[in-house]
Design a protein around this motif. Structure first.
Motif, PDB file in Angstrom:
ATOM      1  N   ASP A  29     -59.647 -92.979  62.439  1.00 12.57           N
ATOM      2  CA  ASP A  29     -60.859 -92.329  62.918  1.00 12.57           C
ATOM      3  C   ASP A  29     -61.861 -92.297  61.773  1.00 12.57           C
ATOM      4  O   ASP A  29     -61.626 -91.652  60.749  1.00 12.57           O
ATOM      5  CB  ASP A  29     -60.535 -90.910  63.385  1.00 12.57           C
ATOM      6  CG  ASP A  29     -61.752 -90.169  63.896  1.00 12.57           C
ATOM      7  OD1 ASP A  29     -62.834 -90.777  63.986  1.00 12.57           O
ATOM      8  OD2 ASP A  29     -61.625 -88.963  64.214  1.00 12.57           O
ATOM      9  N   HIS A  78     -63.606 -95.430  65.901  1.00  8.63           N
ATOM     10  CA  HIS A  78     -62.167 -95.647  65.757  1.00  8.63           C
ATOM     11  C   HIS A  78     -61.852 -97.128  65.874  1.00  8.63           C
ATOM     12  O   HIS A  78     -62.481 -97.832  66.653  1.00  8.63           O
ATOM     13  CB  HIS A  78     -61.433 -94.870  66.852  1.00  8.63           C
ATOM     14  CG  HIS A  78     -60.053 -94.416  66.490  1.00  8.63           C
ATOM     15  ND1 HIS A  78     -59.022 -95.294  66.252  1.00  8.63           N
ATOM     16  CD2 HIS A  78     -59.537 -93.174  66.323  1.00  8.63           C
ATOM     17  CE1 HIS A  78     -57.928 -94.606  65.963  1.00  8.63           C
ATOM     18  NE2 HIS A  78     -58.210 -93.309  65.997  1.00  8.63           N
ATOM     19  N   PRO A  99     -66.350 -93.901  70.460  1.00 11.96           N
ATOM     20  CA  PRO A  99     -65.429 -93.474  69.401  1.00 11.96           C
ATOM     21  C   PRO A  99     -65.656 -94.248  68.098  1.00 11.96           C
ATOM     22  O   PRO A  99     -65.885 -95.446  68.119  1.00 11.96           O
ATOM     23  CB  PRO A  99     -64.041 -93.790  69.974  1.00 11.96           C
ATOM     24  CG  PRO A  99     -64.238 -93.948  71.437  1.00 11.96           C
ATOM     25  CD  PRO A  99     -65.628 -94.449  71.627  1.00 11.96           C
TER      26      PRO A  99
END
Length: 380
Positions: free
Chosen positions: A133, A128, A126
């Motif tokens: 994000d 993130h 991810p």
């Protein structure tokens, strides 16, 4: 990955642990798990975020490996992650651009295919940090957008790729690959930029992470010299405006500043491909030394901190996407092992010769100052 990043994966890891408590050992000790079955609330996770101290590099690395091995992203392929934001793009965010809209997209497409065909256990990670994000951002008004992809494999602890599209104003392809720390090898960095379709800048290198380049980059430079010798346009040198050429750059770095766009396809693209292939060959031929992991992770951490403190891209990102997003992006994604310094990044630092903070995309840009390494640092 910082401690708070692990909170993204905590519910899944916890569920996995509790589900298998009667049959499986713990992640860290190998002993049976005996814990009551209970849910983990958001409040508990927030409290964990404030109570858990900073993890050392080895602990964080081991947690990352554990979470990767339980296949948290099972079913999400590299291509699916790429397609989430329409990549590979076929046209620019700026509708006024008609010819060769995305100059460096072939670099992105080739690397994606190369990784798919050659990397082992390639998995998506991810983009993130626990609150933001970073996989995509856009400023429709200023006609600029950025897409990011992060992955890991048996060969590389972290692989990140970035494409920045601001029409003819700016095009950037950036990729960084950190070898598995048991290998104690230089980082592969790629940074390729274009401004106003008139000025071009390129850096491709096996970047040493030791304080003394002689004991890290020099042993591998003989692999790169024959490649570099083929391309006269890629033999330039950088100045020390933002970076010290003797720190985290090898003597066989490909460095070029040019105004002839044909050099991109004629010399830069094949040289880039050769450096990427050679780096993977080096990774595969190097014996793993688990006893080096702690030392190498500390070197990669120092390398990230050095890079984050000097990254010229922060100014542009702040102008396009906001100061908080830019600061988090630099420290939590680009250079995710970095330690933040007091005061944050210099507010007026230019981006790779592009517009100063606050300038709108499309406004006239100052020329690239001679020899300055005005680049989006490729030291993740």
């Amino acid at each position: 990955m910082k401690p708070q990043h692990l909170l993204l994966l905590a519910p899944v890891a916890c569920a996995y642990t509790l589900h298998h408590q009667q049959r499986h050992p713990t992640f860290t000790t190998g002993t049976p798990i005996n814990v009551p079955r209970r849910s983990v609330s958001s409040a508990n996770l927030l409290r964990m975020d404030t109570e858990v101290p900073s993890l050392d590099t080895v602990t964080t690395y081991n947690l990352e490996k554990t979470l990767k091995n339980i296949r948290l992203h099972k079913g999400i392929s590299l291509r699916q992650a790429e397609a989430q934001h329409g990549m590979p793009w076929k046209s620019s965010i700026d509708p006024k651009v008609k010819d060769e809209e995305l100059l460096y997209m072939p670099f992105w497409e080739w690397q994606m295919q190369f990784m798919e065909e050659n990397f082992t256990n390639l998995k998506v990670v991810p983009c993130h940090n626990g609150k933001t994000d970073f996989s995509y951002n856009a400023n429709e008004k200023k006609k600029a957008r950025i897409v990011n992809l992060c992955a890991t494999s048996d060969e590389y602890r972290k692989i990140r790729m970035t494409y920045y599209d601001a029409g003819d104003n700016t095009q950037v392809f950036n990729a960084v690959l950190y070898p598995d720390p048991a290998l104690n090898l230089p980082v592969l960095g790629v940074d390729i930029l274009c401004f106003n379709r008139k000025k071009y800048l390129a850096i491709v290198d096996f970047q040493p992470i030791h304080d003394n380049e002689e004991d890290h980059a020099a042993p591998y430079e003989h692999l790169l010299k024959p490649i570099k010798e083929k391309y006269d346009s890629l033999k330039g040198r950088m100045s020390s405006k933002f970076y010290d050429e003797t720190q985290h750059f090898s003597q066989q770095m490909l460095f070029a500043r040019f105004d002839d766009e044909e050099i991109v396809s004629r010399e830069l693209f094949p040289a880039f491909q050769s450096y990427v292939k050679t780096h993977l060959d080096l990774v595969r031929s190097t014996e793993r030394r688990p006893e080096d992991v702690k030392f190498v992770l500390e070197c990669q951490k120092d390398y990230d901190t050095y890079s984050a403190d000097r990254d010229p891209a922060t100014g542009l990102f702040a102008a396009m996407f906001g100061a908080e997003w830019a600061d988090d992006f630099v420290h939590d994604f680009l250079f995710s092992m970095s330690e933040r310094t007091e005061g944050g990044p210099p507010p007026s630092m230019p981006f790779m010769g592009g517009p100063p903070p606050g300038a709108a995309a499309g406004q006239p840009q100052p020329p690239l100052s001679a020899g300055a390494p005005q680049m989006h640092s490729h030291k993740p």
